[in-house]
Each structure stands twice: as structure tokens, then as C-alpha cells.
Design a protein around this motif. Sequence first.
Motif, PDB file in Angstrom:
ATOM      1  N   ARG A 124      -0.082 -27.678   6.520  1.00 48.26           N
ATOM      2  CA  ARG A 124      -1.377 -26.909   7.067  1.00 48.26           C
ATOM      3  C   ARG A 124      -2.376 -26.949   6.037  1.00 48.26           C
ATOM      4  NH1 ARG A 124      -0.037 -22.510  11.888  1.00 48.26           N
ATOM      5  NH2 ARG A 124       1.296 -23.901  13.023  1.00 48.26           N
TER       6      ARG A 124
ATOM      7  N   ILE B  62      -7.761 -14.003  11.897  1.00 50.73           N
ATOM      8  CA  ILE B  62      -7.651 -14.474  10.611  1.00 50.73           C
ATOM      9  C   ILE B  62      -6.604 -13.778   9.979  1.00 50.73           C
ATOM     10  CG2 ILE B  62      -8.710 -15.150   8.584  1.00 50.73           C
ATOM     11  CD1 ILE B  62     -11.503 -15.080  10.312  1.00 50.73           C
TER      12      ILE B  62
ATOM     13  N   ARG C 288      -4.974 -19.708   5.618  1.00 55.00           N
ATOM     14  CA  ARG C 288      -5.308 -20.900   6.076  1.00 55.00           C
ATOM     15  C   ARG C 288      -6.551 -21.498   5.885  1.00 55.00           C
ATOM     16  NH1 ARG C 288      -1.434 -18.824  10.092  1.00 55.00           N
ATOM     17  NH2 ARG C 288       0.636 -19.281   9.498  1.00 55.00           N
TER      18      ARG C 288
ATOM     19  N   GLN D 118      -8.243 -23.220   8.321  1.00 53.90           N
ATOM     20  CA  GLN D 118      -8.973 -22.871   9.526  1.00 53.90           C
ATOM     21  C   GLN D 118      -9.667 -21.343   9.571  1.00 53.90           C
ATOM     22  OE1 GLN D 118      -6.598 -23.470  12.779  1.00 53.90           O
ATOM     23  NE2 GLN D 118      -6.749 -25.679  12.692  1.00 53.90           N
ATOM     24  N   GLY D 119      -8.813 -20.296   8.856  1.00 52.20           N
ATOM     25  CA  GLY D 119      -9.345 -19.031   8.643  1.00 52.20           C
ATOM     26  C   GLY D 119     -10.440 -18.986   7.733  1.00 52.20           C
TER      27      GLY D 119
ATOM     28  N   ARG E 108     -12.507 -21.137   6.891  1.00 52.99           N
ATOM     29  CA  ARG E 108     -13.976 -21.550   7.323  1.00 52.99           C
ATOM     30  C   ARG E 108     -14.619 -20.643   8.180  1.00 52.99           C
ATOM     31  NH1 ARG E 108     -11.455 -27.507   9.308  1.00 52.99           N
ATOM     32  NH2 ARG E 108     -11.213 -28.230   7.053  1.00 52.99           N
ATOM     33  N   GLN E 109     -13.845 -19.763   8.738  1.00 53.49           N
ATOM     34  CA  GLN E 109     -14.599 -18.633   9.417  1.00 53.49           C
ATOM     35  C   GLN E 109     -14.958 -17.446   8.579  1.00 53.49           C
ATOM     36  OE1 GLN E 109     -11.805 -17.683  12.597  1.00 53.49           O
ATOM     37  NE2 GLN E 109     -11.425 -19.640  13.223  1.00 53.49           N
TER      38      GLN E 109
END
Length: 404
Positions: free
Chosen positions: A10, A34, A52, A54-55, A57-58
Motif C-alpha cells: 500500500r 488515521i 499510510r 492515504q492518511g 494526504r489527510q
Amino acid sequence: MLLGLINYVRGWVRVEIRGAAIERFLNLCAQNDIAFWDVRRLAPDVVQATVRIQGFRQLRHFTRRMMCSVHIVKKRGVPFHTHRLLPRVALWGGALVCAGALLAATRFLWVVDVTGCDHTLQAEALRLAEEAGLRPGVGKNKVDSEEVRSYVMTHSDNFSFVAVNINGSQAQILAYGRKETPEMVPVDEPCDVVADKDGIIESIRIKAGLGMKKAGDTVVQGDILVTGTMVSALDEVRQVHAMADVTLRTWHTLEQVMPTKVQTKVPTGREKVRRFLVIGSRRIQLSFVEKEPFPCYDILMEEKQLKLTENTPLPVKLVTERYVEYTPKDYVVTQETAEKVMEQRLEELLELTLPEAQVESRQFQCQYEVPFARSALQVECREQAGVLQEVSGISRKTTEEGND
């Protein structure tokens, strides 16, 4: 370990978080799903953690609210490698070509093996299979296993069973040789029992026919032991299928010659290695060795078939030639060793030449000299004798002599 592999696929980012409210920042991220792991505090206002992609990016939505800054320390994972290699068109094109070539290679047969028989029959089976269309490099859709099997069986009388199995890119031919059977004489056909070896008759038990020899008689190969022609007192001739159990005492001498002065090879420990790829009939050198690397050397060759999977070999072999240097040295075999080796060889020869004989006695003799030693093994055996042969006529006088 499995979780680490999943995270690597991932993709993950190692970040450094700075600020006065780091705990509140981490709690806010946890409330928004997250996940961080491997969290380490480096200073009162500095923390390193892994998250990760995706986390990551937040995180920018919360850094402004908590007055924190986030810096990337390192990043790992498949998405980053893919992004880095994505502009390399030639690399991806080559990979596609290789994948297509491997896929196309699986549609052909690259290895044809024969098992179940000796080397002579293996060569014959390979030759007949090639005539039937089964050979390395042929397409699998062009090979009919049943047709190949039928072709081999109909064009050779040396096989009792043949099966052709195709597994992946490998064809396996299972072939069993036909055992020779002695020619049988029909029981309704008149015949004689004839000696097939020299010796002295130890016992003879006649089941049918007229005995021409008795126990204690000396016979040579070809003598009639029991005849199938019988003449009555009224000169009436009757022919039968002669049968008898005959046991002979026989004597055999086996001889063996062995060199007692030989040259041995003493390895020096030095060696050179040459490797090359074999693609079809073409050889590609991977390493080079001079034509004569040492004054005296042996060549040890090893072949390795490259495989895509266990049942999908590729038309490529990796061949390794190992040149091992040795020093020749003369060696004289002792008399004790020579006698032991020759006696063992003569015993093996006896088992091979007279497998069904019952050995009653044996005598081993050895004449040791340099450079050769000679030996002989004399054996006395009890053997079954007698073969069937076309009946031969006899006179009344011969009949009377046999009865006497």
C-alpha cells in the motif's frame, strides 16, 4: 511480517511532527481513522511516526488547526517505485515484450523425457516420437498423445507399454521394454530334449519320451537326452512331445586381468569455471576460460534447465563447466588389494553369466605381477539342462541301447 508486507504494497511514509500540541494532534487524527505506528518522541515538541499514504494526504487538514508542521523523513512502498518507473517507457515496453514472450513460450513443448527403459530404448523412443511429431519446440496444439503412442507401438516391437503425458511445457514418455520370451514348442508337436551345455548328468526324470542318457553319463551340447520317437517291439513308430527334468554337474572357469601399475589423479585445488547459456542450438558465453587452462585437468559439466514454473521449462539452459587441475602420480596396487578387487569382479561376473546355477564349490587363483595381475575363478555348479528341438528318428537298435 504479513502486516509489514501489506503496508509495503500500500505504501507508507515516515513523518516528523513538530508543535506544542502534538498529543492533541495525534488524538484528532485517531478520531478521524488515521492510524500511526512506530511512534517515537525525539524531543518534547518533536515526534516521528509512520502513516499510510492515504492518511498522510489527510494530515494537512489537521496541521493548520493544531498549529503543527509535518515533514517527510522517508517513504517506502510499491506506489513510490511505480511512480518513479512510470516515465520509463522502454522499461515497461521491454517488460511487456518479455511477458508476451514467456506467455508464448508456454504454448510450446521444450523438454521431451523418456523413462522406464534403458538408454538404447530411450534413444529409439525419442527417434520414433520425433517422427510422429513430438520434439522440442513444437506447439502443444500440434501434438496428439494418442497418435504418438500408437506410432511408437506400431513401428517397433521392442516396447510392451508406451504412454505419453504432456504437463506444461514438458512431455514425458513412459516406455517399458518387451522381455524376450523363449520360443515355445506346442505340446502336441513331437520334439526331443537336447543338452544345451556340457557336463555330467546328476539326475534325469523323464516325463514323456524315451531316455537316451542316464545318470552319470557325460554329455556335450547337442546330445539328445530324451527322444520323442518311440519304436515298439512290433516296429511301430510313435512320436511324442518329449519332456524331462535334467540336472547336470558343470564346471566353468572365469578369468580376469587387472593392471597393477596405474596412474592416479591428485587434485591441486586450483580450478576455473566457464558458464554459458544454451538457447536452442546457440551458445552464449557468460565467462571465458583459455583453451588449455592447466597442463592436466578434468572437466566437470553441470546443466540446469531454467523454468518459469515447475511444469513450465524454458528453452534456455545454464551450463557450467568446471576445469579442475590435477597432478598425475603413478601408483602400484598391492597384491592384497588386487586379489580382493578381482575376486569381487569375478563373483559379479559369475552372477551375471550363471544367474540360475547352484554353485557347489569354487576356487580362486591369482597370479600377481607388475604391470598386470591375472586371476581365475573355477566353479562347480548344478544346473538345469535341456532344450526342446525338432524330433529326430531313431532305429530299433538305438532304442534297445537306450533301454539298456
